[in-house]
Design an enzyme around this catalytic site. Structure first.
Site, mmCIF file in Angstrom:
data_model
loop_
_atom_site.group_PDB
_atom_site.id
_atom_site.type_symbol
_atom_site.label_atom_id
_atom_site.label_comp_id
_atom_site.label_asym_id
_atom_site.label_seq_id
_atom_site.Cartn_x
_atom_site.Cartn_y
_atom_site.Cartn_z
ATOM 1 N N SER A 1 1.114 -1.426 -0.036
ATOM 2 C CA SER A 1 0.261 -0.324 -0.422
ATOM 3 C C SER A 1 0.452 1.242 -0.380
ATOM 4 C CB SER A 1 -1.018 -0.364 1.056
ATOM 5 O OG SER A 1 -2.155 0.985 0.928
ATOM 6 N N LYS B 1 -21.836 16.677 7.944
ATOM 7 C CA LYS B 1 -20.990 16.899 8.608
ATOM 8 C C LYS B 1 -20.372 15.381 9.168
ATOM 9 C CE LYS B 1 -18.396 19.373 11.254
ATOM 10 N NZ LYS B 1 -17.039 20.097 10.065
#
Length: 321
Positions: A125, A177
């Site tokens: 990764s 949010k």
């Protein structure tokens, strides 16, 4: 005004004593500084790093943005003594932003010094992303690499909270949010927003692989399905350049970049910000001990170091020597 001769003599002796102990304190502080530098390896490291050599740096553990590591890469790039760089990697990856910072730092370094990555066991990764920043990637045959992709994970503990009688409430400025949150099931809108974020980073990562490994976009995307490869598989897929150990990295610097094979390999490490303060404390303490001992106050020196009776100090198990 007439002074008694004995008083004059006493004053002169006192001045000489004060002058002597000032010099003694200065010399003691200087000696402590030298000892501290020697024990910390600073003098030795400076001597080693000021002569021609191959620099070796290590990327290990969980990757995250690291300012000190970036500063070290910049110092290596500016050092006229460094003739080549070996990047030892052993990491499962980490923060995408950390991998990006490493990639950019190593690309800048590779413009100034020949740079080769060596993977002994794992470069997955974000760690593979970092390896892409070097001029060449060498891995052991059984090492694991790849895992090209981006992931975001979170837990949904809303049912557990409900079972124990905890109700989650919130007031926020807009629906997305602080989404997603583990305290309630993710909404379709929040999932879609996270997916767009993941796909944006993933597209950049795949493009990086295609560019650095000279692969077509479709081939790069086919390989970027999240799987890991052995070193041999990664070589067949053109994700790495060569199989081998650290000696292969050193040999490539010699044959491909003309780096003298007899140059020593020196380890470079990020600087520790606490070193200067700790050294100053050691110097002051040593100077104080020297002056007090010279004045016949050894008991004060010993008394200051004693810890009798109960003490209250936080000492986690993981920090014991």
């Amino acid at each position: 005004m007439h002074l008694d001769p004995d008083v004059v003599l006493d004053r002169r002796r006192l001045k000489r004593k004060i002058g002597f102990w000032r010099i003694a304190a200065f010399l003691a502080a200087g000696a402590a500084l030298v000892v501290g530098l020697t024990e910390a390896g600073t003098i030795k490291n400076f001597a080693q790093q000021s002569t021609p050599h191959v620099a070796r740096i290590s990327i290990s553990g969980f990757i995250r943005p690291d300012r000190k590591f970036q500063e070290m890469l910049e110092r290596i790039g500016k050092s006229s003594s460094v003739k080549g760089v070996i990047v030892e990697i052993n990491s499962p990856g980490g923060a995408t932003s950390g991998g990006e910072a490493l990639y950019e730092g190593l690309r800048d370094l590779a413009k100034k010094k020949p740079t080769v990555a060596h993977v002994d066991s794992l470069a997955a990764s974000a760690a593979y992303m970092a390896a892409l920043g070097t001029d060449r990637i060498i891995v052991r045959r059984s090492a694991l690499t790849g895992s090209i992709g981006v992931i975001a994970q979170w837990a949904d503990v809303s049912e557990l909270l409900a079972k124990v009688g905890v109700k989650f409430e919130e007031v926020k400025s807009s629906p997305l949010k602080a989404e997603p949150t583990p305290f309630k099931p993710v909404s379709p809108e929040a999932r879609a927003a996270v997916d767009r974020m993941i796909q944006d980073s993933y597209g950049w990562f795949v493009g990086l692989v295609a560019e650095r490994r000279s692969l077509g976009p479709d081939e790069a995307k086919r390989l970027a399905d999240g799987r890991v490869f052995t070193g041999a598989q990664a070589l067949d897929a053109k994700l790495v350049d060569e199989l081998g150990g650290p000696e292969a990295a050193r040999r490539w610097l010699e044959t491909a970049k003309g780096v003298d094979k007899d140059l020593p390999v020196r380890d470079w490490k990020p600087r520790d910000d606490k070193f200067g303060w700790d050294l100053a404390q050691s110097a002051v303490a040593a100077a104080t001990r020297g002056v007090l001992s010279g004045l016949g106050m050894e008991d004060a020196v010993r008394g200051g170091a004693a810890l009798d009776g109960l003490t209250s100090v936080w000492h986690p198990e993981g920090l014991k020597n």
